[in-house]
Design a protein around this motif. Structure first.
Motif, PDB file in Angstrom:
ATOM      1  N   ALA A 129       1.139  -1.137  -0.208  1.00 15.56           N
ATOM      2  CA  ALA A 129       0.101   0.142   0.061  1.00 15.56           C
ATOM      3  C   ALA A 129       1.376   1.509   0.259  1.00 15.56           C
ATOM      4  CB  ALA A 129      -0.741   0.106   1.042  1.00 15.56           C
ATOM      5  N   ALA A 130       2.366   1.137   0.068  1.00 15.56           N
ATOM      6  CA  ALA A 130       3.194   1.941   0.387  1.00 15.56           C
ATOM      7  C   ALA A 130       4.009   2.219  -0.555  1.00 15.56           C
ATOM      8  CB  ALA A 130       3.259   2.846   1.670  1.00 15.56           C
ATOM      9  N   GLY A 131       3.665   1.588  -1.794  1.00 17.50           N
ATOM     10  CA  GLY A 131       4.451   2.223  -3.097  1.00 17.50           C
ATOM     11  C   GLY A 131       5.832   0.766  -2.365  1.00 17.50           C
ATOM     12  N   ARG A 132       5.991   0.210  -1.977  1.00 19.22           N
ATOM     13  CA  ARG A 132       7.190  -0.382  -1.866  1.00 19.22           C
ATOM     14  C   ARG A 132       7.214  -1.907  -2.073  1.00 19.22           C
ATOM     15  NH1 ARG A 132       6.685   1.555   4.412  1.00 19.22           N
ATOM     16  NH2 ARG A 132       5.371  -0.609   4.512  1.00 19.22           N
ATOM     17  N   PHE A 133       8.416  -2.398  -2.901  1.00 16.48           N
ATOM     18  CA  PHE A 133       8.224  -3.158  -3.229  1.00 16.48           C
ATOM     19  C   PHE A 133       8.438  -4.612  -2.551  1.00 16.48           C
ATOM     20  CE2 PHE A 133      11.502  -7.111  -4.839  1.00 16.48           C
ATOM     21  CZ  PHE A 133      10.823  -7.279  -6.332  1.00 16.48           C
ATOM     22  N   VAL A 134       7.575  -5.585  -3.171  1.00 21.31           N
ATOM     23  CA  VAL A 134       7.388  -7.088  -2.138  1.00 21.31           C
ATOM     24  C   VAL A 134       8.037  -8.450  -2.586  1.00 21.31           C
ATOM     25  CG1 VAL A 134       5.158  -8.489  -1.109  1.00 21.31           C
ATOM     26  CG2 VAL A 134       4.506  -5.316  -1.215  1.00 21.31           C
ATOM     27  N   GLU A 135       9.168  -8.344  -1.863  1.00 24.09           N
ATOM     28  CA  GLU A 135       9.951  -9.628  -2.131  1.00 24.09           C
ATOM     29  C   GLU A 135       9.965 -10.687  -1.613  1.00 24.09           C
ATOM     30  OE1 GLU A 135      14.047  -8.529  -0.929  1.00 24.09           O
ATOM     31  OE2 GLU A 135      13.137  -8.712   1.354  1.00 24.09           O
ATOM     32  N   THR A 136       8.599 -10.975  -1.920  1.00 27.91           N
ATOM     33  CA  THR A 136       7.996 -12.202  -1.024  1.00 27.91           C
ATOM     34  C   THR A 136       6.676 -12.856  -2.342  1.00 27.91           C
ATOM     35  OG1 THR A 136       7.328 -11.876   0.326  1.00 27.91           O
ATOM     36  CG2 THR A 136       9.549 -12.429   0.944  1.00 27.91           C
ATOM     37  N   ALA A 137       6.411 -11.789  -3.039  1.00 32.09           N
ATOM     38  CA  ALA A 137       4.872 -12.125  -3.332  1.00 32.09           C
ATOM     39  C   ALA A 137       5.207 -12.798  -4.201  1.00 32.09           C
ATOM     40  CB  ALA A 137       5.027 -11.016  -4.072  1.00 32.09           C
ATOM     41  N   GLY A 138       3.635 -14.299  -4.692  1.00 32.05           N
ATOM     42  CA  GLY A 138       3.799 -15.051  -5.839  1.00 32.05           C
ATOM     43  C   GLY A 138       2.380 -14.981  -6.119  1.00 32.05           C
ATOM     44  N   GLN A 139       1.941 -14.003  -6.430  1.00 34.73           N
ATOM     45  CA  GLN A 139       0.460 -14.469  -6.470  1.00 34.73           C
ATOM     46  C   GLN A 139       0.579 -14.770  -8.557  1.00 34.73           C
ATOM     47  OE1 GLN A 139       1.324 -12.357  -4.953  1.00 34.73           O
ATOM     48  NE2 GLN A 139      -0.720 -10.589  -3.256  1.00 34.73           N
ATOM     49  N   ARG A 140      -0.423 -15.015  -8.356  1.00 37.82           N
ATOM     50  CA  ARG A 140      -0.560 -15.269 -10.484  1.00 37.82           C
ATOM     51  C   ARG A 140      -0.888 -13.958 -10.647  1.00 37.82           C
ATOM     52  NH1 ARG A 140      -1.111 -19.743 -13.392  1.00 37.82           N
ATOM     53  NH2 ARG A 140      -0.449 -21.364 -11.587  1.00 37.82           N
ATOM     54  N   VAL A 141      -0.734 -13.815 -11.452  1.00 38.59           N
ATOM     55  CA  VAL A 141      -1.586 -12.111 -12.020  1.00 38.59           C
ATOM     56  C   VAL A 141      -1.745 -12.568 -14.089  1.00 38.59           C
ATOM     57  CG1 VAL A 141      -0.535 -10.060 -13.234  1.00 38.59           C
ATOM     58  CG2 VAL A 141       0.063 -10.829 -11.195  1.00 38.59           C
ATOM     59  N   SER A 142      -2.819 -12.709 -14.472  1.00 35.48           N
ATOM     60  CA  SER A 142      -3.626 -12.610 -15.547  1.00 35.48           C
ATOM     61  C   SER A 142      -3.219 -10.990 -16.568  1.00 35.48           C
ATOM     62  CB  SER A 142      -4.895 -13.194 -15.482  1.00 35.48           C
ATOM     63  OG  SER A 142      -5.949 -12.023 -15.313  1.00 35.48           O
ATOM     64  N   PHE A 143      -3.473 -11.165 -17.409  1.00 35.83           N
ATOM     65  CA  PHE A 143      -3.156 -10.240 -19.238  1.00 35.83           C
ATOM     66  C   PHE A 143      -4.050 -10.002 -19.598  1.00 35.83           C
ATOM     67  CE2 PHE A 143       1.198 -12.516 -17.266  1.00 35.83           C
ATOM     68  CZ  PHE A 143       0.997 -13.303 -18.874  1.00 35.83           C
ATOM     69  N   SER A 144      -4.017  -8.672 -20.321  1.00 40.97           N
ATOM     70  CA  SER A 144      -4.439  -9.177 -21.367  1.00 40.97           C
ATOM     71  C   SER A 144      -4.263  -7.601 -22.175  1.00 40.97           C
ATOM     72  CB  SER A 144      -5.803  -9.153 -21.852  1.00 40.97           C
ATOM     73  OG  SER A 144      -6.692  -8.224 -21.066  1.00 40.97           O
ATOM     74  N   LEU A 145      -4.626  -7.108 -23.737  1.00 46.77           N
ATOM     75  CA  LEU A 145      -3.688  -5.785 -24.017  1.00 46.77           C
ATOM     76  C   LEU A 145      -5.047  -5.552 -25.061  1.00 46.77           C
ATOM     77  CD1 LEU A 145      -2.929  -6.713 -26.897  1.00 46.77           C
ATOM     78  CD2 LEU A 145      -0.476  -7.217 -25.395  1.00 46.77           C
ATOM     79  N   THR A 146      -5.390  -4.547 -25.557  1.00 47.15           N
ATOM     80  CA  THR A 146      -5.531  -4.170 -26.651  1.00 47.15           C
ATOM     81  C   THR A 146      -5.102  -3.481 -27.453  1.00 47.15           C
ATOM     82  OG1 THR A 146      -6.703  -1.833 -25.862  1.00 47.15           O
ATOM     83  CG2 THR A 146      -8.227  -4.299 -26.179  1.00 47.15           C
TER      84      THR A 146
END
Length: 920
Positions: free
Chosen positions: A688-705
């Motif tokens: 929330a403070a904009g700091r890098f989270v060096e342990t994060a491992g969530q799945r991220v989906s992506f798309s583009l137009t």
């Protein structure tokens, strides 16, 4: 004038080999033995309507699922196998009379090149660029040309991920038969007294005409700002069917030198004139620089001593395998430059041309390496290809002929090396030649003392002993270190197959980064190092195998995200102050327990603070660094670096909260809408403070137009089995990466990313208007060209469905209707029959197929499987479309065309291409 056109667009691709039905009839065997008569997937009649449409560069291997049981660890458990490519294209009638060359920058691995049913070339190295002359075999006008490439990637050359397919660019060059030869220009600037340079130019002129020609060659040296700084005009004579070499010396005063810190480039504009008229022009990029090797003090660039600070690298990248867009080569070189690296070893193969162009532009020295240690005619051809393609690049300063060959210390190896070196010297005697040795260096009868430089792979304990024996032999660490680390990991875990980042994990043959650089940097006679490796790479997952599918050697991971060792090399290789904290500061549940923290710094002294409290202040020994065990407490870990008592560098690590959003960095501000550009999109988890989270491992989906396409994704996890081409990827230690390619157009790209517990992010990537480079359009119709024509005219109307005996090669003639009418029919009176056959897939049968005759004249009747479908009568050529909807189409569909001819019919018979289309 010369044209160079891209052949990258709209290929049809089939993964797997294609079994050609066994046909033992005389007709089949007889026809297959003739020029243009190859059957199967290389024939124009082959049905490719079910094939996949792909663009180049194309690597089919990385899109395959990981295969633990049948896969090879060295290849990253990715299947390879065999694949087929087809491209149909037309040439204008105005191209008739020009020389036509196909240039393949790289095909993995063995390749057979077919054009219009004939084999025109074969290539036996997946890293060699090669050229095929197609001038004699092409068609012009309405008749399409069929280019087919069979790729056999079941053959391997290396022990790493090599990819599979036409993974580099393909080009078509059109030029006058009297022209500058392919790779026919060599620019060799040589320093004279003072600030004077002599630009030695050799230009090879080929004359494919039937008569000799008097020619003039105008050569101009042009600075980057467009100023012409030298010019020379030379006359010569090119005999028919031969080549002439014209030599020129263009003096240049005080040129801007090409250097690793200021890579100034010049262009040589070469113009070939005949009777004052331009016939050909070629532009060659090059640079003014000198290299000198001293066995006591090492490498000199422009007479300035320069320690080689290099990395070894394979050519794959996360998300795209080995099919890298051009911009990705530049991205990778720029990452290495920012680390302080000044040299790049192409391990263990000749690289893509675009990589060398990036090294020229950015100022990166190159060890250009040959793949196969082989002095046979084929092996020498591969070496010669490397030299003639790459010798104009100022970045290329070494040629390496082998890597760790068992014959390196033997008399046999010595003879092979000498013959290969002689092949290089005949073409370029300006660069030292070496081999990368992991043994045999002390053998008198081996290769080492016929090398210009002794290349040491590891073996740093033998540096002094070798130097004592061979004091006049220059030495380089051609491969060093082989340390292990996993990005963002600070506790080694055998079960997870991860390594910590404290420069202590290494292969049993290797050394830590600190040990290796100390051994190199404290010996003036060692000209430098090439660290194994700059980037992690797929395959060879040492020391583990499954589930590891990539290596742990890299200073950067497979995406180019820096590991902590990146900052250690910055401390070694940069002059500006560096202070970096190595160690995690996100340890929930470990409060009060000791955690390891290490410095990567080139400062004299450091101070370490925990939440504002000074814990340590001490001097730093460069090759040791500082390391502490500190009780963990959430908050801020701060490192300050001092030189001569003055604070000059600071680094902080702050304990983060839970990941709740994403932050994006792009490698460039905008994408060019030329259909070929690409941008690297690095994605980071933040709290929330904009700091890098060096342990994060969530799945991220992506798309583009917009005018773009996601080429692939990666995260640098050496054990990840996620597919690179799917529209989702897990973060690994807080990071993932997308490669976004340009899709011809100018609509801004909106990239949307979202993941569980993460605020959705829309990243806009501007697209700048840019023209597509000239390219060769593909033709997608299915052509029917295997026509037989009755040899004799019949005065009476024959049976149009008469049976042809399989051994009858004389009553019927094979004809190519796309070339126009048969002359024997002109002014004739009587009847002829045309006969052909096609095989349709079920999809084609259900898609309202139709036949299209591009030109047909006379009294014609069209029969399909013996059934009359259409009639047309015309004294001049007309088109005719014949629907096949109401015909029962079996495994083979037989076509018969009966033509009644009278003397006044203009161009009688089928005198244009015949194709099949689908409406469904």
């Amino acid at each position: 004038m010369r044209e160079r056109l891209s052949m990258d667009k709209d290929w049809l691709f089939h993964h797997g080999d294609i079994a050609i039905p066994v046909e033992n009839s005389h007709k089949a065997v007889y026809g297959n033995a003739k020029a243009g008569g190859i059957m199967g997937a290389a024939s124009i009649e082959w049905n490719d309507n079910e094939w996949e449409t792909v663009g180049l560069p194309h690597d089919w291997s990385y899109r395959q699922p990981f295969d633990r049981e049948g896969g090879v660890p060295d290849f990253g458990y990715k299947p390879r196998g065999i694949g087929w490519y087809r491209k149909k294209f037309k040439l204008e009638p105005s191209d008739n009379g020009r020389q036509l060359l196909l240039e393949f920058d790289g095909i993995a691995t063995y390749a057979t090149i077919y054009l219009n049913g004939s084999v025109l070339g074969r290539n036996f190295c997946g890293y060699t660029s090669f050229v095929v002359d197609i001038t004699d075999n092409v068609f012009y006008g309405d008749r399409p040309n069929l280019l087919v490439v069979k790729v056999d990637a079941s053959v391997s050359e290396g022990w790493w991920y090599e990819g599979a397919g036409i993974y580099r660019h393909v080009w078509l060059t059109k030029k006058d038969p009297l022209s500058i030869a392919d790779r026919g220009i060599w620019v060799n600037p040589v320093k004279q007294d003072g600030e004077q340079w002599l630009t030695n130019v050799e230009t090879r002129i080929t004359n494919e005409r039937e008569t000799a020609a008097e020619v003039e060659l105008l050569s101009r040296v042009v600075r980057a700002d467009g100023a012409v700084v030298a010019e020379e005009r030379t006359a010569g004579r090119a005999e028919a069917g031969e080549a002439a070499v014209l030599k020129q010396e263009l003096p240049v005063s005080s040129p801007l030198l090409w250097d690793v810190d200021a890579p100034h480039l010049y262009k040589l504009h070469s113009t070939l004139l005949v009777d004052g008229e331009e016939r050909d022009t070629v532009t060659t990029s090059y640079g003014y620089r000198s290299i000198r090797i001293c066995p006591d003090t090492g490498f000199y660039l422009n007479e300035r001593p320069l320690k080689i600070k290099g990395t070894c690298n394979h050519q794959d990248h996360a998300g795209v395998g080995v099919a890298l867009p051009d911009a990705l080569h530049e991205y990778r070189i720029a990452r290495l430059k920012a680390m302080g690296s000044n040299a790049y070893r192409c391990a263990h193969h000749n690289p893509a041309p675009e990589l060398l162009e990036a090294c020229d532009r950015l100022g990166m020295l190159v060890m250009d390496e040959n793949r196969n240690f082989d002095s046979s005619p084929e092996g020498l051809r591969q070496v010669e290809n490397m030299v003639t393609r790459d010798r104009n690049h100022p970045s290329v300063v070494f040629y390496s002929l082998f890597n760790e060959e068992p014959l390196q210390g033997t008399p046999v190896g010595r003879k092979i090396f000498k013959r290969m070196k002689q092949a290089i010297l005949r073409l370029d005697d300006t660069r030292p030649v070496l081999g990368a040795m992991n043994g045999g260096v002390m053998e008198d009868g081996g290769t080492v003392d016929v090398m210009d430089i002794a290349g040491f792979n590891y073996m740093h304990g033998g540096y002094d002993r070798f130097h004592e024996k061979h004091p006049g032999q220059p030495m380089i660490g051609s491969e060093t270190v082989s340390a292990f680390a996993t990005r963002g990991t600070y506790v080694s875990d055998t079960a997870l197959q991860f390594f910590d980042s404290f420069d202590r994990e290494r292969a049993n043959w290797g050394n830590t980064a600190r040990e290796s650089w100390q051994a190199i940097n404290t010996r003036d006679y060692m000209m430098g190092t090439f660290v194994w490796t700059g980037f992690d790479y797929r395959g060879e997952p040492t020391p583990y195998e499954w589930p590891s599918v990539s290596t742990h050697f890299g200073i950067l991971d497979t995406c180019g995200f820096p590991k902590d060792s990146y900052y250690l090399y910055q401390a070694f290789w940069l002059d500006e102050p560096v202070a970096h904290i190595t160690g995690g500061w996100n340890w929930p549940g470990k409060e009060g327990q000791p955690v390891t923290v290490m410095t990567h710094t080139n400062c004299d002294e450091v101070a370490l603070y925990v939440n504002g409290e000074l814990r340590y202040r001490q001097a730093v020994e460069l090759y040791e660094q500082c390391q502490w065990e500190i009780p963990y407490e959430p908050g801020t870990l701060r490192l300050e670096g001092y030189r001569q008592g003055k604070r000059v560098a600071v680094d902080e690590k702050i304990t983060s909260g839970a990941a709740c959003a994403l932050r994006v960095e792009t490698s460039k501000a905008a994408l060019l809408g030329d259909g070929r550009n690409a941008v690297v999109v690095n994605v980071y988890a933040i709290d929330a403070a904009g700091r890098f989270v060096e342990t994060a491992g969530q799945r991220v989906s992506f798309s583009l137009t917009g005018s773009g396409i996601i080429l692939g994704a990666g995260n640098g996890n050496p054990n990840s089995h996620e597919a690179d081409h799917l529209m989702e990827r897990c973060l690994f230690n807080g990071c993932l990466q997308l490669i976004v390619g340009s899709d011809a157009g100018h609509n801004a790209i909106e990239l949307t990313l979202q993941g569980e517990g993460l605020q959705p992010l829309v990243q806009v990537i501007p697209v700048e208007v840019a023209d597509e480079p000239p390219y060769v359009l593909s033709v997608h119709e299915r052509y029917i060209n295997n026509w037989l024509l009755t040899q004799e005219l019949s005065p009476e109307r024959p049976d149009p469905n008469v049976e042809i005996h399989p051994t009858d090669m004389n009553s019927w003639e094979k004809v190519d209707v796309s070339f126009g009418p048969q002359q024997l029919l002109q002014g004739a009176d009587g009847y002829v029959i045309y006969r052909s056959s096609i095989t349709l897939t079920e999809r084609e049968k259900n898609s309202s197929p139709y036949l299209y005759f591009h030109a047909l004249s006379g009294d014609t009747e069209i029969y399909v499987n013996g059934r009359l479908l259409a009639k047309q009568s015309s004294p001049w050529p007309m088109t005719l479309e014949v629907a096949l909807d109401d015909v029962e189409l079996g495994d083979e569909t037989v076509l018969s065309v009966l033509v009644g001819i009278q003397p006044d019919v203009y161009k009688p018979g089928i005198n244009g291409a015949v194709s099949m289309g689908l409406r469904g």
